[in-house]
Design a protein around this motif. Structure first.
Motif, PDB file in Angstrom:
ATOM      1  N   MET A   1     -23.837  13.121 -33.130  1.00 49.86           N
ATOM      2  CA  MET A   1     -22.537  12.486 -33.245  1.00 49.86           C
ATOM      3  C   MET A   1     -22.337  11.541 -32.058  1.00 49.86           C
ATOM      4  N   GLU A   2     -21.769  10.397 -32.326  1.00 45.51           N
ATOM      5  CA  GLU A   2     -21.462   9.424 -31.283  1.00 45.51           C
ATOM      6  C   GLU A   2     -20.362   9.973 -30.380  1.00 45.51           C
ATOM      7  N   PRO A   3     -20.382   9.607 -29.096  1.00 47.89           N
ATOM      8  CA  PRO A   3     -19.310  10.070 -28.207  1.00 47.89           C
ATOM      9  C   PRO A   3     -17.997   9.369 -28.546  1.00 47.89           C
ATOM     10  N   PHE A   4     -16.900  10.030 -28.250  1.00 51.50           N
ATOM     11  CA  PHE A   4     -15.598   9.379 -28.345  1.00 51.50           C
ATOM     12  C   PHE A   4     -15.535   8.370 -27.207  1.00 51.50           C
ATOM     13  N   LYS A   5     -15.206   7.137 -27.520  1.00 49.41           N
ATOM     14  CA  LYS A   5     -15.103   6.105 -26.493  1.00 49.41           C
ATOM     15  C   LYS A   5     -13.643   6.017 -26.058  1.00 49.41           C
ATOM     16  N   VAL A   6     -13.432   6.245 -24.774  1.00 50.19           N
ATOM     17  CA  VAL A   6     -12.078   6.281 -24.223  1.00 50.19           C
ATOM     18  C   VAL A   6     -11.890   5.063 -23.329  1.00 50.19           C
ATOM     19  N   ALA A   7     -10.799   4.341 -23.546  1.00 46.65           N
ATOM     20  CA  ALA A   7     -10.470   3.160 -22.747  1.00 46.65           C
ATOM     21  C   ALA A   7      -9.287   3.467 -21.838  1.00 46.65           C
ATOM     22  N   ALA A   8      -9.044   2.587 -20.898  1.00 47.66           N
ATOM     23  CA  ALA A   8      -7.917   2.765 -19.984  1.00 47.66           C
ATOM     24  C   ALA A   8      -6.589   2.783 -20.740  1.00 47.66           C
ATOM     25  N   LYS A   9      -6.536   2.112 -21.883  1.00 49.93           N
ATOM     26  CA  LYS A   9      -5.302   2.055 -22.666  1.00 49.93           C
ATOM     27  C   LYS A   9      -5.230   3.124 -23.756  1.00 49.93           C
ATOM     28  N   SER A  10      -6.232   4.000 -23.828  1.00 47.17           N
ATOM     29  CA  SER A  10      -6.235   5.067 -24.837  1.00 47.17           C
ATOM     30  C   SER A  10      -5.083   6.039 -24.565  1.00 47.17           C
ATOM     31  N   ASP A  11      -4.471   6.514 -25.633  1.00 43.76           N
ATOM     32  CA  ASP A  11      -3.421   7.523 -25.523  1.00 43.76           C
ATOM     33  C   ASP A  11      -4.097   8.882 -25.365  1.00 43.76           C
ATOM     34  N   PRO A  12      -3.943   9.543 -24.211  1.00 43.50           N
ATOM     35  CA  PRO A  12      -4.640  10.816 -24.003  1.00 43.50           C
ATOM     36  C   PRO A  12      -4.237  11.896 -25.005  1.00 43.50           C
ATOM     37  N   ASN A  13      -3.017  11.839 -25.532  1.00 41.49           N
ATOM     38  CA  ASN A  13      -2.590  12.823 -26.533  1.00 41.49           C
ATOM     39  C   ASN A  13      -3.376  12.656 -27.833  1.00 41.49           C
ATOM     40  N   LYS A  14      -3.627  11.416 -28.225  1.00 37.91           N
ATOM     41  CA  LYS A  14      -4.398  11.162 -29.445  1.00 37.91           C
ATOM     42  C   LYS A  14      -5.864  11.546 -29.258  1.00 37.91           C
ATOM     43  N   GLU A  32     -18.723  14.862 -26.799  1.00 42.09           N
ATOM     44  CA  GLU A  32     -18.899  13.945 -25.688  1.00 42.09           C
ATOM     45  C   GLU A  32     -17.835  12.854 -25.702  1.00 42.09           C
ATOM     46  N   LEU A  33     -17.350  12.533 -24.498  1.00 41.48           N
ATOM     47  CA  LEU A  33     -16.431  11.422 -24.283  1.00 41.48           C
ATOM     48  C   LEU A  33     -17.150  10.416 -23.387  1.00 41.48           C
ATOM     49  N   ALA A  38     -12.375   3.410 -13.863  1.00 39.33           N
ATOM     50  CA  ALA A  38     -11.522   4.479 -13.354  1.00 39.33           C
ATOM     51  C   ALA A  38     -10.361   4.800 -14.293  1.00 39.33           C
ATOM     52  N   GLY A  39      -9.740   3.784 -14.867  1.00 39.04           N
ATOM     53  CA  GLY A  39      -8.615   4.009 -15.771  1.00 39.04           C
ATOM     54  C   GLY A  39      -9.024   4.771 -17.019  1.00 39.04           C
ATOM     55  N   ALA A  40     -10.175   4.415 -17.559  1.00 36.18           N
ATOM     56  CA  ALA A  40     -10.673   5.093 -18.755  1.00 36.18           C
ATOM     57  C   ALA A  40     -11.054   6.532 -18.430  1.00 36.18           C
ATOM     58  N   LEU A  41     -11.669   6.746 -17.272  1.00 35.64           N
ATOM     59  CA  LEU A  41     -12.029   8.103 -16.866  1.00 35.64           C
ATOM     60  C   LEU A  41     -10.774   8.954 -16.689  1.00 35.64           C
ATOM     61  N   ALA A  44      -9.571   9.993 -20.072  1.00 31.60           N
ATOM     62  CA  ALA A  44     -10.485  10.971 -20.670  1.00 31.60           C
ATOM     63  C   ALA A  44     -10.252  12.362 -20.085  1.00 31.60           C
ATOM     64  N   VAL A  45     -10.107  12.439 -18.770  1.00 30.67           N
ATOM     65  CA  VAL A  45      -9.873  13.738 -18.128  1.00 30.67           C
ATOM     66  C   VAL A  45      -8.522  14.303 -18.556  1.00 30.67           C
ATOM     67  N   LYS A  46      -7.497  13.452 -18.617  1.00 32.44           N
ATOM     68  CA  LYS A  46      -6.189  13.920 -19.096  1.00 32.44           C
ATOM     69  C   LYS A  46      -6.305  14.458 -20.521  1.00 32.44           C
ATOM     70  N   ALA A  47      -7.076  13.780 -21.359  1.00 32.68           N
ATOM     71  CA  ALA A  47      -7.245  14.218 -22.744  1.00 32.68           C
ATOM     72  C   ALA A  47      -7.881  15.602 -22.815  1.00 32.68           C
ATOM     73  N   VAL A  48      -8.867  15.860 -21.970  1.00 34.26           N
ATOM     74  CA  VAL A  48      -9.514  17.177 -21.970  1.00 34.26           C
ATOM     75  C   VAL A  48      -8.522  18.243 -21.519  1.00 34.26           C
TER      76      VAL A  48
END
Length: 88
Positions: A1-14, A32-33, A38-41, A44-48
Protein backbone atom coordinates in the motif's frame (compact mmCIF):
# COMPACT_ATOMS: atom_id res chain seq x y z
CA UNK A 1 0.00 0.00 0.00
CA UNK A 2 1.21 3.50 -0.81
CA UNK A 3 1.96 5.75 2.17
CA UNK A 4 -0.48 8.48 3.10
CA UNK A 5 1.06 11.71 1.83
CA UNK A 6 0.71 14.47 4.40
CA UNK A 7 1.22 18.14 3.50
CA UNK A 8 1.64 21.19 5.71
CA UNK A 9 -1.95 22.15 4.84
CA UNK A 10 -3.40 18.68 5.57
CA UNK A 11 -6.14 18.57 8.20
CA UNK A 12 -4.73 16.32 10.95
CA UNK A 13 -8.25 15.23 11.96
CA UNK A 14 -8.95 13.92 8.45
CA UNK A 15 -5.57 12.18 8.24
CA UNK A 16 -6.21 10.66 11.70
CA UNK A 17 -9.61 9.39 10.58
CA UNK A 18 -8.12 7.81 7.46
CA UNK A 19 -5.34 6.25 9.53
CA UNK A 20 -7.75 4.87 12.16
CA UNK A 21 -10.18 3.57 9.52
CA UNK A 22 -7.37 1.83 7.64
CA UNK A 23 -6.15 0.15 10.81
CA UNK A 24 -9.67 -0.84 11.93
CA UNK A 25 -11.26 -1.63 8.58
CA UNK A 26 -8.36 -3.37 6.87
CA UNK A 27 -7.06 -5.01 10.08
CA UNK A 28 -3.64 -3.56 9.27
CA UNK A 29 -0.80 -3.65 11.77
CA UNK A 30 1.27 -0.98 9.99
CA UNK A 31 0.44 2.13 8.02
CA UNK A 32 2.94 4.58 6.55
CA UNK A 33 2.74 8.37 6.41
CA UNK A 34 5.08 10.46 4.25
CA UNK A 35 5.90 14.11 4.91
CA UNK A 36 8.22 16.61 3.24
CA UNK A 37 9.13 19.60 5.39
CA UNK A 38 8.63 20.64 8.98
CA UNK A 39 5.00 21.74 8.56
CA UNK A 40 4.00 18.47 6.96
CA UNK A 41 5.81 16.47 9.64
CA UNK A 42 4.00 18.47 12.32
CA UNK A 43 0.61 17.64 10.77
CA UNK A 44 1.55 13.96 10.41
CA UNK A 45 2.59 13.64 14.06
CA UNK A 46 -0.58 15.43 15.20
CA UNK A 47 -2.61 13.01 13.08
CA UNK A 48 -1.01 9.99 14.76
CA UNK A 49 -1.70 11.47 18.20
CA UNK A 50 -5.34 12.09 17.29
CA UNK A 51 -5.69 8.60 15.76
CA UNK A 52 -4.32 7.14 19.01
CA UNK A 53 -7.25 8.75 20.78
CA UNK A 54 -9.69 7.31 18.26
CA UNK A 55 -8.28 3.78 18.64
CA UNK A 56 -7.61 3.71 22.41
CA UNK A 57 -11.18 2.73 23.40
CA UNK A 58 -10.73 -0.40 21.22
CA UNK A 59 -7.57 -1.33 23.11
CA UNK A 60 -5.28 -0.42 20.19
CA UNK A 61 -2.16 1.67 20.83
CA UNK A 62 0.09 3.19 18.18
CA UNK A 63 3.87 3.46 17.96
CA UNK A 64 5.89 5.43 15.39
CA UNK A 65 9.17 4.52 13.71
CA UNK A 66 10.68 7.34 11.63
CA UNK A 67 13.11 7.15 8.72
CA UNK A 68 14.39 9.32 5.90
CA UNK A 69 13.34 8.38 2.36
CA UNK A 70 14.84 9.78 -0.84
CA UNK A 71 12.08 10.43 -3.37
CA UNK A 72 11.57 12.27 -6.64
CA UNK A 73 8.96 15.03 -6.86
CA UNK A 74 8.36 16.61 -10.27
CA UNK A 75 11.84 15.66 -11.43
CA UNK A 76 13.58 16.91 -8.27
CA UNK A 77 15.25 14.73 -5.67
CA UNK A 78 13.78 15.38 -2.22
CA UNK A 79 14.18 13.88 1.21
CA UNK A 80 10.93 12.87 2.88
CA UNK A 81 10.32 11.58 6.35
CA UNK A 82 8.49 8.28 6.41
CA UNK A 83 6.56 7.51 9.59
CA UNK A 84 5.70 3.85 9.98
CA UNK A 85 2.81 3.55 12.42
CA UNK A 86 2.62 0.20 14.20
CA UNK A 87 -0.24 -1.12 16.30
CA UNK A 88 0.19 -2.90 19.61
Amino acid sequence: MEPFKVAAKSDPNKVAGALANTIRGDNRETVELQAIGAGALNQAVKAVIIARGYLAPSGVDLLIAAAFKDIEVRGEDRTAIRLTVHTR
